[in-house]
Design a protein around this motif. Sequence first.
Motif, PDB file in Angstrom:
ATOM      1  N   HIS B 152       0.810  -1.217   0.000  1.00 54.80           N
ATOM      2  CA  HIS B 152       0.000   0.000   0.000  1.00 54.80           C
ATOM      3  C   HIS B 152       0.841   1.263   0.000  1.00 54.80           C
ATOM      4  CE1 HIS B 152       0.784  -0.363   4.352  1.00 54.80           C
ATOM      5  NE2 HIS B 152       0.689   0.943   4.339  1.00 54.80           N
ATOM      6  N   GLU B 153       2.148   1.131   0.211  1.00 53.81           N
ATOM      7  CA  GLU B 153       2.983   2.328   0.216  1.00 53.81           C
ATOM      8  C   GLU B 153       3.399   2.758  -1.186  1.00 53.81           C
ATOM      9  OE1 GLU B 153       6.119   2.210   3.258  1.00 53.81           O
ATOM     10  OE2 GLU B 153       5.147   0.407   4.002  1.00 53.81           O
ATOM     11  N   PHE B 154       3.051   1.946  -2.185  1.00 54.89           N
ATOM     12  CA  PHE B 154       3.515   2.230  -3.543  1.00 54.89           C
ATOM     13  C   PHE B 154       2.381   2.734  -4.420  1.00 54.89           C
ATOM     14  CE2 PHE B 154       6.403  -0.773  -1.718  1.00 54.89           C
ATOM     15  CZ  PHE B 154       7.652  -0.415  -2.207  1.00 54.89           C
ATOM     16  N   SER B 155       2.752   3.459  -5.463  1.00 57.68           N
ATOM     17  CA  SER B 155       1.757   3.896  -6.432  1.00 57.68           C
ATOM     18  C   SER B 155       1.455   2.739  -7.386  1.00 57.68           C
ATOM     19  CB  SER B 155       2.300   5.083  -7.216  1.00 57.68           C
ATOM     20  OG  SER B 155       3.366   4.658  -8.036  1.00 57.68           O
ATOM     21  N   GLY B 156       0.424   2.912  -8.207  1.00 53.12           N
ATOM     22  CA  GLY B 156       0.017   1.850  -9.120  1.00 53.12           C
ATOM     23  C   GLY B 156       1.139   1.364 -10.024  1.00 53.12           C
ATOM     24  N   GLY B 157       1.868   2.298 -10.607  1.00 49.33           N
ATOM     25  CA  GLY B 157       2.941   1.923 -11.513  1.00 49.33           C
ATOM     26  C   GLY B 157       4.045   1.163 -10.781  1.00 49.33           C
ATOM     27  N   GLN B 158       4.328   1.595  -9.567  1.00 51.47           N
ATOM     28  CA  GLN B 158       5.374   0.923  -8.783  1.00 51.47           C
ATOM     29  C   GLN B 158       4.938  -0.480  -8.395  1.00 51.47           C
ATOM     30  OE1 GLN B 158       5.419   4.010  -5.866  1.00 51.47           O
ATOM     31  NE2 GLN B 158       7.382   4.806  -6.573  1.00 51.47           N
ATOM     32  N   PHE B 174       8.196 -17.528 -20.976  1.00 54.58           N
ATOM     33  CA  PHE B 174       6.966 -17.032 -21.572  1.00 54.58           C
ATOM     34  C   PHE B 174       6.169 -16.292 -20.499  1.00 54.58           C
ATOM     35  CE2 PHE B 174       2.427 -18.323 -22.634  1.00 54.58           C
ATOM     36  CZ  PHE B 174       2.253 -17.362 -23.612  1.00 54.58           C
ATOM     37  N   ILE B 175       5.733 -15.074 -20.809  1.00 56.87           N
ATOM     38  CA  ILE B 175       4.967 -14.302 -19.824  1.00 56.87           C
ATOM     39  C   ILE B 175       3.665 -13.828 -20.448  1.00 56.87           C
ATOM     40  CG2 ILE B 175       4.939 -12.279 -18.309  1.00 56.87           C
ATOM     41  CD1 ILE B 175       7.924 -12.417 -18.133  1.00 56.87           C
ATOM     42  N   VAL B 176       2.566 -14.152 -19.793  1.00 60.18           N
ATOM     43  CA  VAL B 176       1.274 -13.627 -20.227  1.00 60.18           C
ATOM     44  C   VAL B 176       1.046 -12.328 -19.471  1.00 60.18           C
ATOM     45  CG1 VAL B 176      -1.215 -14.001 -20.223  1.00 60.18           C
ATOM     46  CG2 VAL B 176       0.332 -15.900 -20.711  1.00 60.18           C
ATOM     47  N   CYS B 177       0.918 -11.227 -20.212  1.00 60.79           N
ATOM     48  CA  CYS B 177       0.649  -9.936 -19.590  1.00 60.79           C
ATOM     49  C   CYS B 177      -0.832  -9.648 -19.777  1.00 60.79           C
ATOM     50  CB  CYS B 177       1.462  -8.823 -20.230  1.00 60.79           C
ATOM     51  SG  CYS B 177       3.228  -9.146 -20.252  1.00 60.79           S
ATOM     52  N   ASP B 178      -1.597  -9.750 -18.700  1.00 61.88           N
ATOM     53  CA  ASP B 178      -3.048  -9.595 -18.807  1.00 61.88           C
ATOM     54  C   ASP B 178      -3.437  -8.162 -18.480  1.00 61.88           C
ATOM     55  OD1 ASP B 178      -5.745  -9.890 -18.919  1.00 61.88           O
ATOM     56  OD2 ASP B 178      -5.915 -11.320 -17.276  1.00 61.88           O
ATOM     57  N   GLU B 179      -3.591  -7.342 -19.487  1.00 62.62           N
ATOM     58  CA  GLU B 179      -3.934  -5.925 -19.331  1.00 62.62           C
ATOM     59  C   GLU B 179      -3.047  -5.239 -18.291  1.00 62.62           C
ATOM     60  OE1 GLU B 179      -7.343  -4.372 -20.263  1.00 62.62           O
ATOM     61  OE2 GLU B 179      -8.479  -6.170 -20.800  1.00 62.62           O
ATOM     62  N   PRO B 180      -1.739  -5.329 -18.451  1.00 66.48           N
ATOM     63  CA  PRO B 180      -0.866  -4.837 -17.385  1.00 66.48           C
ATOM     64  C   PRO B 180      -0.867  -3.328 -17.227  1.00 66.48           C
ATOM     65  CG  PRO B 180       0.425  -5.424 -19.289  1.00 66.48           C
ATOM     66  CD  PRO B 180      -0.988  -5.852 -19.586  1.00 66.48           C
ATOM     67  N   ILE B 181      -1.400  -2.600 -18.184  1.00 71.86           N
ATOM     68  CA  ILE B 181      -1.320  -1.140 -18.049  1.00 71.86           C
ATOM     69  C   ILE B 181      -2.680  -0.480 -17.968  1.00 71.86           C
ATOM     70  CG2 ILE B 181       0.925  -0.856 -19.136  1.00 71.86           C
ATOM     71  CD1 ILE B 181      -0.657  -0.180 -21.720  1.00 71.86           C
ATOM     72  N   SER B 182      -3.761  -1.247 -18.104  1.00 70.76           N
ATOM     73  CA  SER B 182      -5.042  -0.552 -18.241  1.00 70.76           C
ATOM     74  C   SER B 182      -5.507   0.086 -16.946  1.00 70.76           C
ATOM     75  CB  SER B 182      -6.107  -1.487 -18.800  1.00 70.76           C
ATOM     76  OG  SER B 182      -6.152  -2.653 -18.052  1.00 70.76           O
ATOM     77  N   ALA B 183      -4.918  -0.307 -15.807  1.00 74.63           N
ATOM     78  CA  ALA B 183      -5.330   0.344 -14.559  1.00 74.63           C
ATOM     79  C   ALA B 183      -4.418   1.523 -14.215  1.00 74.63           C
ATOM     80  CB  ALA B 183      -5.326  -0.669 -13.421  1.00 74.63           C
ATOM     81  N   LEU B 184      -3.489   1.848 -15.095  1.00 67.07           N
ATOM     82  CA  LEU B 184      -2.500   2.879 -14.753  1.00 67.07           C
ATOM     83  C   LEU B 184      -2.788   4.202 -15.444  1.00 67.07           C
ATOM     84  CD1 LEU B 184       0.707   0.690 -15.137  1.00 67.07           C
ATOM     85  CD2 LEU B 184      -0.616   1.115 -13.074  1.00 67.07           C
ATOM     86  N   ASP B 185      -2.260   5.269 -14.856  1.00 65.08           N
ATOM     87  CA  ASP B 185      -2.384   6.584 -15.464  1.00 65.08           C
ATOM     88  C   ASP B 185      -1.574   6.648 -16.753  1.00 65.08           C
ATOM     89  OD1 ASP B 185      -4.116   8.237 -14.090  1.00 65.08           O
ATOM     90  OD2 ASP B 185      -2.704   8.451 -12.435  1.00 65.08           O
ATOM     91  N   VAL B 186      -2.038   7.518 -17.653  1.00 64.72           N
ATOM     92  CA  VAL B 186      -1.417   7.624 -18.973  1.00 64.72           C
ATOM     93  C   VAL B 186       0.093   7.817 -18.891  1.00 64.72           C
ATOM     94  CG1 VAL B 186      -1.453   8.906 -21.135  1.00 64.72           C
ATOM     95  CG2 VAL B 186      -3.547   8.620 -19.841  1.00 64.72           C
TER      96      VAL B 186
END
Lengths: 314, 321, 331
Positions: B152-158, B174-186
């Motif tokens: 909880h001490e970190f921001s979303g990107g962190q 092999f890494i599945v990235c499941d919408e890894p950025i859609s919850a982050l600020d632009v």
Amino acid sequence: MQPAEMNTQDGHIDSAQFARIEKQAKVTEVGVTRSRSAGQEIWYRLRTNHWAMFGLYVLAVVIIMAIIGPLISQYDYYTTNLDATNQAPSSEYWFGTDNLGRDMFSRTWKGAQISLTVGLAAALADLLIGVLMGGIMGYFGGKVDEFLNRFSEVLYAIPYLLVVILVSVVLGSNMWTIVLAMSITGWINMSWIVRGQIMQLKNQEYVLASRSMGAGGFHILLRHLVPNSLGPIIVTVALSVPSAIFAEAFLSFLGLGVQSPAASWGVMINDALSSWKMYPWQLLFPAGMLTITMLAFNIFGDGLRDAFDPKMKV
Amino acid sequence: MNGNSAPLVEIEGLSKHFQVADGQTLKAVNDLTLGIYKGETLGVVGESGCGKSTAGRTILRLYEPTAGTVTFNGQNIYKMGGSKLKAMRRQMQMVFQDPYASLNPRWSVENIIAEPLDLHNLAGSRKERRMKVESLLERVGLQSSHADRYPHEFSGGQRQRIGIARSLAVDPQFIVCDEPISALDVSIQAQIVNLLKELQRSEGFTYMFIAHDLAMVKHISDRVAVMYLGKLVELAESADLYADAKHPYTQALLSSIPVPDPDIEARKERIVLKGDIPSPINPPSGCPFRTRCPAATERCAAEMPQLREVKPGHLAACHYA
Amino acid sequence: MNDNDTVLSVKELQVAFRTRSGEVQGVRNVTFDLKKGEALAIVGESGSGKSVTAQSIMRLIPSPPGMVKGGTIQFNGQNILKKSEKEMEAIRGKEMGMIFQDPMTSLNPTMTIGRQITEVLIKHQNMDKKQARLRAIEMLRLVGLPSPDQRFSQYPHEFSGGMRQRAMIAIALACDPTLLIADEPTTALDVTIQAQILELMKDLQERLGTSIILITHDLGIVADMCDRVIVMYAGKVVEEGTKDEIFKNPKHPYTRGLLRSLPRLDQPKDEPLIPIDGTPPNMANPPIGCAFCDRCDFAMKICTEVDSKMITHSETHASRCWLHHSSYREE
């Protein structure tokens, strides 16, 4: 657009002010803010809740007195003294004596010992059985859940007085049979709460993440799911203690529980009942202590709930 | 990427159906066939209910499939059990969408990142474990001192960086990235995308990148798969897909994205699809897209279009593509 | 600028939230005007104060912990901040409509859609039940819901996400408000549904002449449907201008960074994106100078000491950055 706002800051500014400085933020973000951990946050909310803290202090006093009370009185709780029956409270007998001349002060705190022991033991049994059963129901779901759920519903439907009577007939009446009788059905509430929590938590992404790393069921249950359900579990425990205390007093009052000469608040209230108009203190001390203890547990439990989940506050 | 060698991950006829209330079946993924080559990034796009996330999770065997196979390095992962499956999980990792939900809030960052190490007995001594965690933190652009902090001490990107560090811990391929950025600020999204690309360059990872942001998918992917109602409707090299989309759904999807350029927006003839996305519980007969397709004919209702090569390296499932 | 054209005028608005770790400055001296029929976008990231600004205009800031600490909001010639809650109720829904990000939580699940629209009409327009019903069905048709007669008596859960948002728009526009505030209206929707809703909003704005404030983080949507843009960062307006000015000639390094960090469809694949480094500041303890300064490539000594005022670039374009001060000389 407001002209005043749109004007540049007037006048010339020294060019030294416009010297470039190095950018603070690197590609590596460093803006972590140090803040309280979840535990500290809960403790803070509890500490600032005056009612809950009041409950906690009262409980502390009751617990300390339950331990040292019988020791600091010069009389023990079971010796009868027919020369000093029904004495009013005095410097000799702080809480007076009962109709057999037993010291009410010792008996009241001995009663506290029994009440607290029963309450805590029953709550502990609920905790162990309830968390295990609820955890299994919630995590494995499906057929296992359905079976255990039906099973607990059937148990829940049996009138609990019947269970108590059956157990005391078979095992005799004392403090531990009451604990046993209460535990037979008491865990059900806890198991439902844990089950609900776990069902909700098991779809969290960190659980999925753990599975994707190859973790098995018990790792997930014990390391992820149960620790994150601790809040509701603790609150349920805190609130099940007073109901166990009350149940013990009630059963002992009816003669189904702790038997005289053992001093339970229920037994003492029963003893006092026939002559309470003449000797009100015989009723007042055990009934008052019972009320105070239950009230203290309840307000402390409510405070705990608010501390764990401020959103649930009504 | 090279098209000649066998794919690293080979998905064949993969279906995942869920039983929902009233005995109905939700066909989340339906007969998906797809190869993912070593070192490439395969983008998967589509709207809600298209099955892209379910596909990602079934490919990692977080869900048991209803039908089909997934072969990883030549081995069918659905046929594995026990220790072999556990060992295979080291090779395939996942980065999740929600950086708030994917980290256990009660664990320190050190324990979170070391969880896969502990599970696979790779941690060694306490000191080694700590050192590994610290070096992982530094690799994702955080500081080694962050190991003692809580999520909880970190921001979303962190937090997303912490999630990435955790998936790197076991040296996956092999890494599945499941919408890894859609919850982050632009302004943070680009940081995470750059990090993922850097890691791919240095470690040779193969990615399946699931997203709904088509511009970002185009940027990161070598090839892009478009899904609609559980079906793969188009698959092509990313530049080709954007320049020359063959499936009417892809065309509509591309034209729906608002572009941050007023001139393009003013000129654009947007294809606005009519109606809503049908429920995957009761998908339309024939082509799943036909109810909203501007070019649908009777044939589309009667006959399910098969995925076919409409031009070299470019597949589409449309009768008229 | 003709004052009669101004629907809304926000001046020096300050909003703070009381939290245990101190007072968090949500909105810091925000000033802007909105003209009749204009579509204004307020752009910013989470925590930039864009939603708080919108909620202040509707007087929907939860208090406590929120409080308006200063400034004025003139709407149709009345000072919104001086209104009683009762007077606000007469304004909300009638003169101002609002649509939110999540239509599920802003619609009442226990009431039919029809009843939720007619209730507004009966309350604000003194219509009787029959008139209200007719008008409600007309509104549902206007927002493009198929078979509006049937939809009228359905409950929100029978609607899809896109249809719910259409219903929300119907409710918000039922009384023909002068101002529509749309707070991330399409964020929860799929791209093809988003396109429908944006198309609908553009079309309705053209036909009804409603002024719109659109709160969004998506610069694509801004380019698509707004006339003017306000960029917010850390509770302050950092740049304001027409759509063309903001997209083609951004002046503030934050606006530039934001535009640059977006991938473009014509960008070569191997070209890395240019992110803005770091994270936004902690608003419980905002920096004294420019809030963007530690993430800025052009940070100067003065930036850490004092924040710039808005510096005018044209009649419509202004930005809050020392780089544009008259004393600044490029080295």
